[in-house]
Scaffold this motif. Structure first.
Motif, PDB file in Angstrom:
ATOM      1  N   LEU A 115      21.709   3.247 -14.674  1.00  0.00           N
ATOM      2  CA  LEU A 115      21.594   3.994 -15.922  1.00  0.00           C
ATOM      3  C   LEU A 115      22.971   4.387 -16.410  1.00  0.00           C
ATOM      4  CD1 LEU A 115      19.002   6.605 -14.593  1.00  0.00           C
ATOM      5  CD2 LEU A 115      18.421   4.446 -15.653  1.00  0.00           C
ATOM      6  N   GLN A 116      23.139   4.496 -17.712  1.00  0.00           N
ATOM      7  CA  GLN A 116      24.353   5.090 -18.261  1.00  0.00           C
ATOM      8  C   GLN A 116      23.946   6.293 -19.107  1.00  0.00           C
ATOM      9  OE1 GLN A 116      26.851   3.006 -21.115  1.00  0.00           O
ATOM     10  NE2 GLN A 116      28.662   3.974 -20.257  1.00  0.00           N
ATOM     11  N   VAL A 117      24.402   7.480 -18.689  1.00  0.00           N
ATOM     12  CA  VAL A 117      24.052   8.716 -19.406  1.00  0.00           C
ATOM     13  C   VAL A 117      25.076   8.932 -20.515  1.00  0.00           C
ATOM     14  CG1 VAL A 117      22.786   9.773 -17.527  1.00  0.00           C
ATOM     15  CG2 VAL A 117      25.246  10.016 -17.580  1.00  0.00           C
ATOM     16  N   LYS A 118      24.888   8.240 -21.599  1.00  0.00           N
ATOM     17  CA  LYS A 118      25.899   8.216 -22.661  1.00  0.00           C
ATOM     18  C   LYS A 118      25.566   9.241 -23.745  1.00  0.00           C
ATOM     19  CE  LYS A 118      28.409   4.925 -25.549  1.00  0.00           C
ATOM     20  NZ  LYS A 118      29.711   5.320 -25.000  1.00  0.00           N
ATOM     21  N   ASP A 119      26.540  10.129 -24.030  1.00  0.00           N
ATOM     22  CA  ASP A 119      26.435  11.092 -25.128  1.00  0.00           C
ATOM     23  C   ASP A 119      25.172  11.942 -25.036  1.00  0.00           C
ATOM     24  OD1 ASP A 119      28.784  10.006 -26.174  1.00  0.00           O
ATOM     25  OD2 ASP A 119      27.696   8.478 -27.277  1.00  0.00           O
ATOM     26  N   GLN A 120      24.834  12.359 -23.843  1.00  0.00           N
ATOM     27  CA  GLN A 120      23.675  13.230 -23.636  1.00  0.00           C
ATOM     28  C   GLN A 120      24.100  14.421 -22.791  1.00  0.00           C
ATOM     29  OE1 GLN A 120      20.962   9.695 -22.348  1.00  0.00           O
ATOM     30  NE2 GLN A 120      19.606  11.332 -23.006  1.00  0.00           N
ATOM     31  N   ILE A 121      24.311  15.541 -23.425  1.00  0.00           N
ATOM     32  CA  ILE A 121      24.681  16.753 -22.700  1.00  0.00           C
ATOM     33  C   ILE A 121      23.433  17.611 -22.548  1.00  0.00           C
ATOM     34  CG2 ILE A 121      26.137  18.808 -22.700  1.00  0.00           C
ATOM     35  CD1 ILE A 121      28.029  17.301 -24.597  1.00  0.00           C
ATOM     36  N   GLY A 122      23.126  18.018 -21.325  1.00  0.00           N
ATOM     37  CA  GLY A 122      21.966  18.879 -21.148  1.00  0.00           C
ATOM     38  C   GLY A 122      21.288  18.679 -19.816  1.00  0.00           C
ATOM     39  N   ILE A 142      18.256  16.578 -13.313  1.00  0.00           N
ATOM     40  CA  ILE A 142      19.410  15.782 -13.740  1.00  0.00           C
ATOM     41  C   ILE A 142      20.252  16.661 -14.643  1.00  0.00           C
ATOM     42  CG2 ILE A 142      20.222  13.711 -14.925  1.00  0.00           C
ATOM     43  CD1 ILE A 142      17.477  12.455 -14.404  1.00  0.00           C
ATOM     44  N   ARG A 143      21.514  16.796 -14.328  1.00  0.00           N
ATOM     45  CA  ARG A 143      22.421  17.621 -15.131  1.00  0.00           C
ATOM     46  C   ARG A 143      23.531  16.728 -15.691  1.00  0.00           C
ATOM     47  NH1 ARG A 143      24.604  22.572 -11.890  1.00  0.00           N
ATOM     48  NH2 ARG A 143      22.353  22.736 -11.572  1.00  0.00           N
TER      49      ARG A 143
END
Length: 211
Positions: A115-122, A142-143
């Motif tokens: 997975l790539q957690v791109k541009d997701q803050i939260g 998941i943080r």
């Protein structure tokens, strides 16, 4: 000489831009073992689903643009599948953990989610999406934090906590699934869990006085 210097400068800029475009974002690697184990969330022994021996499962701490490589070993006696709730599938949709786009992991086998957690803050969470496994565990937090060079418009928090709250039954997940498969409704839950505990879940906080 001036022309050569200008040409060299242009090449330097081009190489710098090429490196910036092709440089990969950081990778974070996880190896998880999924097993059964005894849990007592409401004071009654149940067969829980543990990830690396934990209920709930371990948190994933990451930063935007991180690549997550999560290798899952399924040591259950039935297929297992994890879903990454709210995490956008930027590179492909084949690891979203929904049955039909992702194949379950057979017993005794492993599968690697990328997975790539791109541009997701939260804050997000993962959970098992097959056979009512979620009623036995296999979930966790998941943080996703902001990259240090991109400031956020508020002060840094004094502390960070993962809080997972949900209904819980004392019955085994297989019994609950059998009831649903027979067309019957589930009764009201036996309790509410906070971070896997029915009682005694506490968080230490610092009071801030404003004048």
């Amino acid at each position: 000489m001036a022309a050569n210097a200008s040409f060299a400068t242009t090449l330097t800029i081009l190489f710098s831009l090429l490196f910036a475009v092709t440089a990969e974002d950081p990778y974070r690697f996880f190896n998880w073992n999924v097993t059964y184990g005894d849990i007592y969330p409401l004071g009654v022994r149940q067969q829980g689903i543990l990830i690396d021996g934990k209920f709930p499962g371990p948190d994933i701490h990451s930063v935007t643009n991180d690549n997550l490589v999560i290798n899952i070993f399924n040591n259950l006696d039935e297929p297992f599948l994890l879903s990454w709730n709210g995490v956008q599938q930027r590179r492909n949709s084949y690891v979203d953990g929904v049955y039909g786009t992702t194949c379950p992991i057979p017993p005794g086998k492993n599968y690697t989610y990328m997975l790539q957690v791109k541009d997701q803050i939260g804050s997000f969470y993962y959970f098992p999406s097959l056979a009512f496994h979620k009623a036995a565990g296999g979930f966790g937090g998941i943080r996703i934090l902001s990259r240090p060079r991109i400031p956020v418009p508020f002060p840094d928090p004094a502390g960070d906590y993962t809080v997972l709250i949900g209904d819980w039954y004392k019955s085994n997940h297989t019994d609950l699934k059998a009831k649903l498969d027979s067309g019957r409704k589930l009764p009201l839950p036996d309790g509410i869990l906070i971070n896997g505990r029915g009682t005694g879940a506490t968080l230490n906080v610092e009071q801030v006085l404003e004048f």
